[in-house]
Design a protein around this motif. Structure first.
Motif, PDB file in Angstrom:
ATOM      1  N   PRO A   8       0.836  -1.209   0.000  1.00 58.14           N
ATOM      2  CA  PRO A   8       0.000   0.000   0.000  1.00 58.14           C
ATOM      3  C   PRO A   8       0.871   1.260   0.000  1.00 58.14           C
ATOM      4  CG  PRO A   8      -0.726  -1.532   1.697  1.00 58.14           C
ATOM      5  CD  PRO A   8       0.585  -2.052   1.167  1.00 58.14           C
ATOM      6  N   VAL A   9       0.394   2.293  -0.648  1.00 59.68           N
ATOM      7  CA  VAL A   9       1.087   3.577  -0.703  1.00 59.68           C
ATOM      8  C   VAL A   9       0.099   4.659  -0.269  1.00 59.68           C
ATOM      9  CG1 VAL A   9       2.180   5.292  -2.211  1.00 59.68           C
ATOM     10  CG2 VAL A   9       2.676   2.869  -2.544  1.00 59.68           C
ATOM     11  N   THR A  10       0.562   5.554   0.598  1.00 61.79           N
ATOM     12  CA  THR A  10      -0.260   6.671   1.055  1.00 61.79           C
ATOM     13  C   THR A  10       0.193   7.941   0.345  1.00 61.79           C
ATOM     14  OG1 THR A  10      -0.633   5.634   3.192  1.00 61.79           O
ATOM     15  CG2 THR A  10      -1.004   8.015   3.057  1.00 61.79           C
ATOM     16  N   VAL A  11      -0.779   8.675  -0.222  1.00 55.94           N
ATOM     17  CA  VAL A  11      -0.517   9.948  -0.905  1.00 55.94           C
ATOM     18  C   VAL A  11      -1.213  11.052  -0.116  1.00 55.94           C
ATOM     19  CG1 VAL A  11      -0.792  11.281  -3.034  1.00 55.94           C
ATOM     20  CG2 VAL A  11      -0.441   8.801  -3.160  1.00 55.94           C
ATOM     21  N   THR A  12      -0.465  12.119   0.171  1.00 48.61           N
ATOM     22  CA  THR A  12      -1.031  13.282   0.851  1.00 48.61           C
ATOM     23  C   THR A  12      -0.878  14.490  -0.063  1.00 48.61           C
ATOM     24  OG1 THR A  12      -0.482  12.377   3.020  1.00 48.61           O
ATOM     25  CG2 THR A  12      -0.922  14.746   2.907  1.00 48.61           C
ATOM     26  N   LEU A  13      -1.991  15.161  -0.339  1.00 48.89           N
ATOM     27  CA  LEU A  13      -2.038  16.328  -1.216  1.00 48.89           C
ATOM     28  C   LEU A  13      -2.505  17.532  -0.418  1.00 48.89           C
ATOM     29  CD1 LEU A  13      -2.302  17.803  -4.043  1.00 48.89           C
ATOM     30  CD2 LEU A  13      -4.662  16.941  -4.058  1.00 48.89           C
ATOM     31  N   THR A  14      -1.797  18.653  -0.561  1.00 49.64           N
ATOM     32  CA  THR A  14      -2.234  19.928   0.003  1.00 49.64           C
ATOM     33  C   THR A  14      -2.314  20.933  -1.133  1.00 49.64           C
ATOM     34  OG1 THR A  14      -1.228  19.471   2.149  1.00 49.64           O
ATOM     35  CG2 THR A  14      -1.726  21.770   1.660  1.00 49.64           C
ATOM     36  N   ILE A  15      -3.470  21.595  -1.248  1.00 45.68           N
ATOM     37  CA  ILE A  15      -3.612  22.649  -2.247  1.00 45.68           C
ATOM     38  C   ILE A  15      -4.146  23.906  -1.579  1.00 45.68           C
ATOM     39  CG2 ILE A  15      -4.019  21.017  -4.127  1.00 45.68           C
ATOM     40  CD1 ILE A  15      -6.925  21.946  -4.157  1.00 45.68           C
ATOM     41  N   THR A  16      -3.703  25.040  -2.087  1.00 47.37           N
ATOM     42  CA  THR A  16      -4.247  26.336  -1.710  1.00 47.37           C
ATOM     43  C   THR A  16      -4.637  27.019  -3.003  1.00 47.37           C
ATOM     44  OG1 THR A  16      -2.863  26.519   0.262  1.00 47.37           O
ATOM     45  CG2 THR A  16      -3.778  28.567  -0.617  1.00 47.37           C
ATOM     46  N   GLY A  17      -5.890  27.441  -3.090  1.00 44.58           N
ATOM     47  CA  GLY A  17      -6.306  28.075  -4.323  1.00 44.58           C
ATOM     48  C   GLY A  17      -7.727  28.571  -4.279  1.00 44.58           C
ATOM     49  N   PHE A  18      -8.217  28.899  -5.455  1.00 46.81           N
ATOM     50  CA  PHE A  18      -9.544  29.463  -5.615  1.00 46.81           C
ATOM     51  C   PHE A  18     -10.506  28.422  -6.170  1.00 46.81           C
ATOM     52  CE2 PHE A  18      -6.622  33.018  -5.580  1.00 46.81           C
ATOM     53  CZ  PHE A  18      -7.234  33.842  -4.640  1.00 46.81           C
ATOM     54  N   HIS A  19     -10.341  27.201  -5.713  1.00 44.77           N
ATOM     55  CA  HIS A  19     -11.212  26.118  -6.166  1.00 44.77           C
ATOM     56  C   HIS A  19     -12.556  26.168  -5.443  1.00 44.77           C
ATOM     57  CE1 HIS A  19      -8.936  24.722  -2.713  1.00 44.77           C
ATOM     58  NE2 HIS A  19      -9.854  23.786  -2.501  1.00 44.77           N
ATOM     59  N   LYS A  20     -13.583  25.654  -6.136  1.00 46.37           N
ATOM     60  CA  LYS A  20     -14.920  25.626  -5.566  1.00 46.37           C
ATOM     61  C   LYS A  20     -15.081  24.442  -4.626  1.00 46.37           C
ATOM     62  CE  LYS A  20     -16.849  27.788  -9.643  1.00 46.37           C
ATOM     63  NZ  LYS A  20     -17.698  27.612 -10.822  1.00 46.37           N
ATOM     64  N   ARG A  21     -14.501  23.308  -5.017  1.00 47.69           N
ATOM     65  CA  ARG A  21     -14.601  22.099  -4.205  1.00 47.69           C
ATOM     66  C   ARG A  21     -13.576  21.092  -4.695  1.00 47.69           C
ATOM     67  NH1 ARG A  21     -18.286  17.894  -6.580  1.00 47.69           N
ATOM     68  NH2 ARG A  21     -18.588  18.561  -8.719  1.00 47.69           N
ATOM     69  N   LEU A  22     -13.328  20.078  -3.885  1.00 45.36           N
ATOM     70  CA  LEU A  22     -12.492  18.955  -4.290  1.00 45.36           C
ATOM     71  C   LEU A  22     -13.388  17.795  -4.680  1.00 45.36           C
ATOM     72  CD1 LEU A  22      -9.572  18.816  -1.701  1.00 45.36           C
ATOM     73  CD2 LEU A  22      -9.533  19.682  -4.033  1.00 45.36           C
ATOM     74  N   VAL A  23     -12.982  17.082  -5.726  1.00 49.89           N
ATOM     75  CA  VAL A  23     -13.687  15.898  -6.189  1.00 49.89           C
ATOM     76  C   VAL A  23     -12.717  14.728  -6.030  1.00 49.89           C
ATOM     77  CG1 VAL A  23     -14.809  14.793  -8.169  1.00 49.89           C
ATOM     78  CG2 VAL A  23     -14.960  17.276  -7.862  1.00 49.89           C
ATOM     79  N   ARG A  24     -13.171  13.648  -5.405  1.00 46.95           N
ATOM     80  CA  ARG A  24     -12.293  12.522  -5.117  1.00 46.95           C
ATOM     81  C   ARG A  24     -12.908  11.220  -5.617  1.00 46.95           C
ATOM     82  NH1 ARG A  24     -10.209  11.083   0.885  1.00 46.95           N
ATOM     83  NH2 ARG A  24     -10.090   8.886   0.498  1.00 46.95           N
ATOM     84  N   HIS A  25     -12.081  10.402  -6.284  1.00 49.89           N
ATOM     85  CA  HIS A  25     -12.532   9.108  -6.810  1.00 49.89           C
ATOM     86  C   HIS A  25     -11.500   8.043  -6.443  1.00 49.89           C
ATOM     87  CE1 HIS A  25     -15.370  11.330  -9.310  1.00 49.89           C
ATOM     88  NE2 HIS A  25     -14.361  12.088  -9.678  1.00 49.89           N
ATOM     89  N   GLY A  26     -11.929   6.963  -5.809  1.00 48.05           N
ATOM     90  CA  GLY A  26     -11.055   5.822  -5.511  1.00 48.05           C
ATOM     91  C   GLY A  26     -10.185   6.017  -4.289  1.00 48.05           C
ATOM     92  N   GLY A  27      -9.433   4.971  -3.963  1.00 47.96           N
ATOM     93  CA  GLY A  27      -8.531   4.987  -2.810  1.00 47.96           C
ATOM     94  C   GLY A  27      -9.292   4.885  -1.491  1.00 47.96           C
ATOM     95  N   GLN A  28      -8.566   4.670  -0.444  1.00 50.61           N
ATOM     96  CA  GLN A  28      -9.145   4.601   0.904  1.00 50.61           C
ATOM     97  C   GLN A  28      -8.857   5.920   1.626  1.00 50.61           C
ATOM     98  OE1 GLN A  28     -10.889   1.861   1.936  1.00 50.61           O
ATOM     99  NE2 GLN A  28     -10.575   1.156  -0.145  1.00 50.61           N
ATOM    100  N   PRO A  29      -9.809   6.412   2.444  1.00 54.96           N
ATOM    101  CA  PRO A  29      -9.591   7.665   3.180  1.00 54.96           C
ATOM    102  C   PRO A  29      -8.441   7.556   4.168  1.00 54.96           C
ATOM    103  CG  PRO A  29     -11.760   6.731   3.695  1.00 54.96           C
ATOM    104  CD  PRO A  29     -11.097   5.827   2.708  1.00 54.96           C
TER     105      PRO A  29
END
Length: 166
Positions: A145-166
């Motif tokens: 298993p591999v864990t990916v951590t993403l941090t974004i700062t921006g003017f996005h309306k929302r995040l959309v997520r598909h797949g993977g485990q929380p």
């Protein structure tokens, strides 16, 4: 001072908001505003398109996904054309990654911006060339298993997520 007030009055009479997000973003309008507010300045040039005002406040979000062996996950930010984000992601092991975007309303079509076969991190700035969702698809090609951590700062309306485990 009188010339500045007259120029300012002309802008206001024309119904042109001085600092609104929907105000014209051209160099002529910016030059008129500059002269109205500060007077004519020697050596001053203008590049109005360099700024893309936003009605949204910037947001910072961090998402972590765990990829099972051979599996992938996608995280995308919904952005308007011209809006941007600063990003950093890191993974506990090598992952294949495709940074891509999909136009609003598109079906089965997307645009890739960067693809890597095996990477443990990525960072940068991104400006959306069109309205839609823009982000990352990571695939774990290892047997662990591999864990990916993403941090974004921006003017996005929302995040959309598909797949993977929380």
């Amino acid at each position: 001072m009188t010339k500045r007030l007259i120029a300012l009055g002309v802008l206001l009479a024309a119904g042109t908001p001085l600092w609104a997000a929907d105000a014209p973003r051209d160099n002529a309008t910016l030059a008129a505003r500059a002269e109205a507010v500060f007077g004519k300045q020697a050596g001053q040039s203008f590049d109005a398109p360099a700024v893309k005002p936003s009605a949204l406040a910037p947001r910072t979000e961090t998402v972590t996904v765990t990829l099972a062996p051979g599996k992938g996950a996608e995280v995308q930010a919904e952005l308007d054309a011209g809006q941007g984000m600063v990003f950093h992601w890191s993974a506990s092991g090598d992952v294949a990654v495709d940074l891509h975007g999909e136009r609003t309303g598109s079906k089965d079509e997307y645009t890739s911006y960067d693809i890597e076969a095996g990477q443990r991190q990525g960072a940068g700035t991104f400006v959306a060339p069109f309205a839609g969702t823009h982000g990352w698809f990571w695939k774990n090609r290892s047997q662990q298993p591999v864990t990916v951590t993403l941090t974004i700062t921006g003017f996005h309306k929302r995040l959309v997520r598909h797949g993977g485990q929380p």
